[in-house]
Every structure is written in structure tokens, then in C-alpha cells.
Design an enzyme around this catalytic site. Sequence first.
Site, PDB file in Angstrom:
ATOM      1  N   LYS A  20       0.834  -1.211   0.000  1.00  0.00           N
ATOM      2  CA  LYS A  20       0.000   0.000   0.000  1.00  0.00           C
ATOM      3  C   LYS A  20       0.869   1.262   0.000  1.00  0.00           C
ATOM      4  O   LYS A  20       0.647   2.181  -0.782  1.00  0.00           O
ATOM      5  CB  LYS A  20      -0.935   0.019   1.223  1.00  0.00           C
ATOM      6  CG  LYS A  20      -1.870  -1.181   1.285  1.00  0.00           C
ATOM      7  CD  LYS A  20      -2.783  -1.132   2.487  1.00  0.00           C
ATOM      8  CE  LYS A  20      -2.090  -1.276   3.825  1.00  0.00           C
ATOM      9  NZ  LYS A  20      -1.436  -2.573   4.075  1.00  0.00           N
ATOM     10  N   ARG A 138      12.375  -5.134   4.566  1.00  0.00           N
ATOM     11  CA  ARG A 138      11.848  -3.765   4.564  1.00  0.00           C
ATOM     12  C   ARG A 138      12.579  -2.861   5.564  1.00  0.00           C
ATOM     13  O   ARG A 138      12.796  -3.224   6.698  1.00  0.00           O
ATOM     14  CB  ARG A 138      10.352  -3.775   4.919  1.00  0.00           C
ATOM     15  CG  ARG A 138       9.832  -2.351   5.153  1.00  0.00           C
ATOM     16  CD  ARG A 138       8.366  -2.222   5.070  1.00  0.00           C
ATOM     17  NE  ARG A 138       7.663  -2.939   6.115  1.00  0.00           N
ATOM     18  CZ  ARG A 138       6.354  -2.971   6.209  1.00  0.00           C
ATOM     19  NH1 ARG A 138       5.621  -2.336   5.323  1.00  0.00           N
ATOM     20  NH2 ARG A 138       5.773  -3.648   7.179  1.00  0.00           N
ATOM     21  N   ARG A 171      10.960  -1.614  11.355  1.00  0.00           N
ATOM     22  CA  ARG A 171       9.760  -1.401  12.168  1.00  0.00           C
ATOM     23  C   ARG A 171       9.688  -2.437  13.287  1.00  0.00           C
ATOM     24  O   ARG A 171      10.005  -3.603  13.073  1.00  0.00           O
ATOM     25  CB  ARG A 171       8.506  -1.486  11.281  1.00  0.00           C
ATOM     26  CG  ARG A 171       8.271  -0.216  10.527  1.00  0.00           C
ATOM     27  CD  ARG A 171       7.152  -0.278   9.537  1.00  0.00           C
ATOM     28  NE  ARG A 171       5.938  -0.955   9.960  1.00  0.00           N
ATOM     29  CZ  ARG A 171       4.821  -0.977   9.234  1.00  0.00           C
ATOM     30  NH1 ARG A 171       4.782  -0.341   8.063  1.00  0.00           N
ATOM     31  NH2 ARG A 171       3.760  -1.619   9.663  1.00  0.00           N
TER      32      ARG A 171
HETATM   33  P1  AP5 Z   1       4.803  -1.652   1.839  1.00  0.00           P
HETATM   34  O1  AP5 Z   1       4.523  -0.710   0.730  1.00  0.00           O
HETATM   35  O2  AP5 Z   1       5.532  -1.139   3.052  1.00  0.00           O
HETATM   36  O3  AP5 Z   1       3.466  -2.431   2.277  1.00  0.00           O
HETATM   37  P2  AP5 Z   1       2.205  -1.919   3.084  1.00  0.00           P
HETATM   38  O4  AP5 Z   1       1.002  -2.596   2.492  1.00  0.00           O
HETATM   39  O5  AP5 Z   1       2.182  -0.426   3.161  1.00  0.00           O
HETATM   40  O6  AP5 Z   1       2.545  -2.610   4.470  1.00  0.00           O
HETATM   41  P3  AP5 Z   1       2.359  -2.161   5.945  1.00  0.00           P
HETATM   42  O7  AP5 Z   1       3.082  -3.214   6.756  1.00  0.00           O
HETATM   43  O8  AP5 Z   1       2.774  -0.737   6.159  1.00  0.00           O
HETATM   44  O9  AP5 Z   1       0.825  -2.277   6.146  1.00  0.00           O
HETATM   45  P4  AP5 Z   1       0.060  -2.384   7.483  1.00  0.00           P
HETATM   46  O10 AP5 Z   1      -1.325  -2.178   6.981  1.00  0.00           O
HETATM   47  O11 AP5 Z   1       0.283  -3.596   8.291  1.00  0.00           O
HETATM   48  O12 AP5 Z   1       0.749  -1.292   8.378  1.00  0.00           O
HETATM   49  P5  AP5 Z   1       0.296   0.126   8.871  1.00  0.00           P
HETATM   50  O13 AP5 Z   1       1.509   0.958   8.898  1.00  0.00           O
HETATM   51  O14 AP5 Z   1      -0.909   0.611   8.128  1.00  0.00           O
HETATM   52  O15 AP5 Z   1       5.609  -2.871   1.202  1.00  0.00           O
HETATM   53  C1  AP5 Z   1       6.127  -3.888   2.030  1.00  0.00           C
HETATM   54  C2  AP5 Z   1       7.562  -4.231   1.578  1.00  0.00           C
HETATM   55  O16 AP5 Z   1       7.493  -4.838   0.278  1.00  0.00           O
HETATM   56  C3  AP5 Z   1       8.474  -3.016   1.417  1.00  0.00           C
HETATM   57  O17 AP5 Z   1       9.785  -3.370   1.780  1.00  0.00           O
HETATM   58  C4  AP5 Z   1       8.414  -2.710  -0.078  1.00  0.00           C
HETATM   59  O18 AP5 Z   1       9.605  -2.071  -0.551  1.00  0.00           O
HETATM   60  C5  AP5 Z   1       8.234  -4.087  -0.663  1.00  0.00           C
HETATM   61  N1  AP5 Z   1       7.433  -4.077  -1.877  1.00  0.00           N
HETATM   62  C6  AP5 Z   1       6.270  -3.388  -2.051  1.00  0.00           C
HETATM   63  N2  AP5 Z   1       5.786  -3.611  -3.285  1.00  0.00           N
HETATM   64  C7  AP5 Z   1       6.660  -4.482  -3.858  1.00  0.00           C
HETATM   65  C8  AP5 Z   1       6.698  -5.117  -5.129  1.00  0.00           C
HETATM   66  N3  AP5 Z   1       5.747  -4.877  -6.030  1.00  0.00           N
HETATM   67  N4  AP5 Z   1       7.696  -5.961  -5.398  1.00  0.00           N
HETATM   68  C9  AP5 Z   1       8.649  -6.208  -4.478  1.00  0.00           C
HETATM   69  N5  AP5 Z   1       8.673  -5.644  -3.262  1.00  0.00           N
HETATM   70  C10 AP5 Z   1       7.697  -4.786  -2.959  1.00  0.00           C
HETATM   71  O19 AP5 Z   1      -0.219  -0.195  10.349  1.00  0.00           O
HETATM   72  C11 AP5 Z   1       0.688  -0.565  11.376  1.00  0.00           C
HETATM   73  C12 AP5 Z   1      -0.067  -0.727  12.687  1.00  0.00           C
HETATM   74  O20 AP5 Z   1      -0.686   0.542  13.070  1.00  0.00           O
HETATM   75  C13 AP5 Z   1      -1.247  -1.715  12.700  1.00  0.00           C
HETATM   76  O21 AP5 Z   1      -0.817  -3.047  12.915  1.00  0.00           O
HETATM   77  C14 AP5 Z   1      -2.092  -1.167  13.861  1.00  0.00           C
HETATM   78  O22 AP5 Z   1      -1.551  -1.511  15.113  1.00  0.00           O
HETATM   79  C15 AP5 Z   1      -1.964   0.342  13.677  1.00  0.00           C
HETATM   80  N6  AP5 Z   1      -3.010   0.868  12.768  1.00  0.00           N
HETATM   81  C16 AP5 Z   1      -2.802   1.455  11.538  1.00  0.00           C
HETATM   82  N7  AP5 Z   1      -3.967   1.780  10.959  1.00  0.00           N
HETATM   83  C17 AP5 Z   1      -4.936   1.388  11.824  1.00  0.00           C
HETATM   84  C18 AP5 Z   1      -6.365   1.412  11.778  1.00  0.00           C
HETATM   85  N8  AP5 Z   1      -7.008   1.917  10.727  1.00  0.00           N
HETATM   86  N9  AP5 Z   1      -7.065   0.913  12.817  1.00  0.00           N
HETATM   87  C19 AP5 Z   1      -6.437   0.420  13.900  1.00  0.00           C
HETATM   88  N10 AP5 Z   1      -5.079   0.341  14.029  1.00  0.00           N
HETATM   89  C20 AP5 Z   1      -4.343   0.815  12.988  1.00  0.00           C
END
Ligand code: AP5
Length: 228
Positions: A20, A138, A171
Site C-alpha cells: 500500500k 523492509r 519497524r
Molecule cells: P509496503 O509498501 O511497506 O506495504 P504496506 O502494504 O504499506 O505494508 P504495511 O506493513 O505498512 O501495512 P500495514 O497495513 O500492516 O501497516 P500500517 O503501517 O498501516 O511494502 C512492504 C515491503 O514490500 C516493502 O519493503 C516494499 O519495498 C516491498 N514491496 C512493495 N511492493 C513491492 C513489489 N511490487 N515488489 C517487491 N517488493 C515490494 O499499520 C501498522 C499498525 O498501526 C497496525 O498493525 C495497527 O496496530 C496500527 N493501525 C494502523 N492503521 C490502523 C487502523 N485503521 N485501525 C487500527 N489500528 C491501525
Amino acid sequence: MASALRPLRLLLLGAPGSGKGTQTARLLKQFPQIESVSSGDLLRQQIKAGTPLGQKASLYISSGKLLSDELITKLIITNLSNRKWMNSSASWLLDGFPRTVKQAELLDAELGRHSAQLNLVVQLDVPENVILERIENRYVHVPSGRVYNLTYNPPRVPGKDDITGEPLTKRSDDTYEVFGKRLKEYRRTVTPLIDHYAKSGILEKVTGETSDIIFPQLVKLVSEKFGE
Ligand code: AP5
């Protein structure tokens, strides 16, 4: 190449590590008039700044649990209001919020008051075995939310952010154990959320394992539906 857009209010949905943040960065480059908010980036910035919210968020994030719907919704809606996005023809994108039906309902109600409802939801569908491989490699730059991968998009200088030269970090929730819990939470919450947006007729899905497959599909969707 940049293209003109009609107002776009997009949610990118997908499992942890589905890309994402990565696809958001690429879309913002392709369509410079789009801005974005990532719930995870906002929380990590609060943690880094040591705010009371950050201290609370840290406990949830490091154990792979979701914050309460009310708390996260308030954070995001305040952010949207401060940017005045709901009262304008701005094009914007949400990454990581909403991720429960309750959050979606609270957001729908708020956006509805401003006649600024989401008009596109895209689910990134990436196989879990691909995701698990990515997470090990990552690294992130917390102040900007820029994301790197040692194999897919490594930083130009090892361990440093390309733009600021500041250090990159791992992270706290990217350990094998916590990542497993995050995937479990995603599986638990995603189906009702998908059903919610499918009912409103704005849901699309893009499937793929590599950047070359996912990104062109996203650009096509945005250009076809919102290009002028
Ligand atoms: P990346 O782009 O970082 O993936 P992402 O989908 O953004 O992954 P996240 O881990 O950030 O998502 P998440 O939803 O768990 O975390 P969030 O920060 O929202 O890509 C991943 C890796 O793959 C990278 O190294 C990238 O370079 C690589 N990559 C990407 N595309 C690629 C490709 N095509 N080919 C090869 N490699 C590739 O949330 C974290 C925490 O915050 C949650 O667990 C929760 O505790 C809290 N939180 C956040 N939002 C909420 C909510 N709405 N409600 C409640 N708690 C929340």
C-alpha cells in the site's frame, strides 16, 4: 507522466506488506495533484515524537493489534479536517484506514456531511508467501514514511534515506511473530470491509506479485475513472 484528474477520494486496502505504501508513493509521483494520508505513518510519527497517543499506539503496534476504532477514526478525521480536504475538490488517498466496518461507517458519516464520500476503493491482492519474503527486507524512513526494500528498491546509500540522508530503521512490528499476528487481524477484518464497499459499488481489486503488474492496473483504474 503526470495527468489531470477529477477529484479522487481513494482508499487503498490490502494485507500488511501488500505494498500500500509503495503503490501510494508511485501514484503520488504519477499524479502529483493527489495527496495521501497513511494511518500507520501518522502513528509512527506520534511514537517518534513521544506524544501520549504515540505511547498508547506503540503498545498496540508492537503487539500487532489494531487501535480502537474511535481513537484511530478521530486521528484521521482531524487530519483530513486540518488539511481541508473534505471541503474542497482535492484528490486524496487513504492508506491503512478504514480497516474495520466500524471505522468505515464512522468515516462514511463524516464524509457524507461534506458530500465528499470515497469514490474508489482498491484492494491490493498479493499472495501471502510473497508478502512474507518482502517484510524481512523492509526498511523505513519514519519522518516521511518512505519505504525501502533491500532487493526491490534499495536505498542509494545503504541504511540512509535517499532524500534526507537520515538513518533508516526496521519497524518494531516487522518481526516474524508480530507480523503473523497482523496478518491474522487482517484476515479477521477484511471480508466484512470488502462487503461494505462492494455494496456501495466502488470496489475494485488488483491482483499480482510484482510492481510491474500491480502499478499499471492502478494507473489504468485511476485514469479511466478520473482522468479528464
Ligand atoms: P509496503 O509498501 O511497506 O506495504 P504496506 O502494504 O504499506 O505494508 P504495511 O506493513 O505498512 O501495512 P500495514 O497495513 O500492516 O501497516 P500500517 O503501517 O498501516 O511494502 C512492504 C515491503 O514490500 C516493502 O519493503 C516494499 O519495498 C516491498 N514491496 C512493495 N511492493 C513491492 C513489489 N511490487 N515488489 C517487491 N517488493 C515490494 O499499520 C501498522 C499498525 O498501526 C497496525 O498493525 C495497527 O496496530 C496500527 N493501525 C494502523 N492503521 C490502523 C487502523 N485503521 N485501525 C487500527 N489500528 C491501525
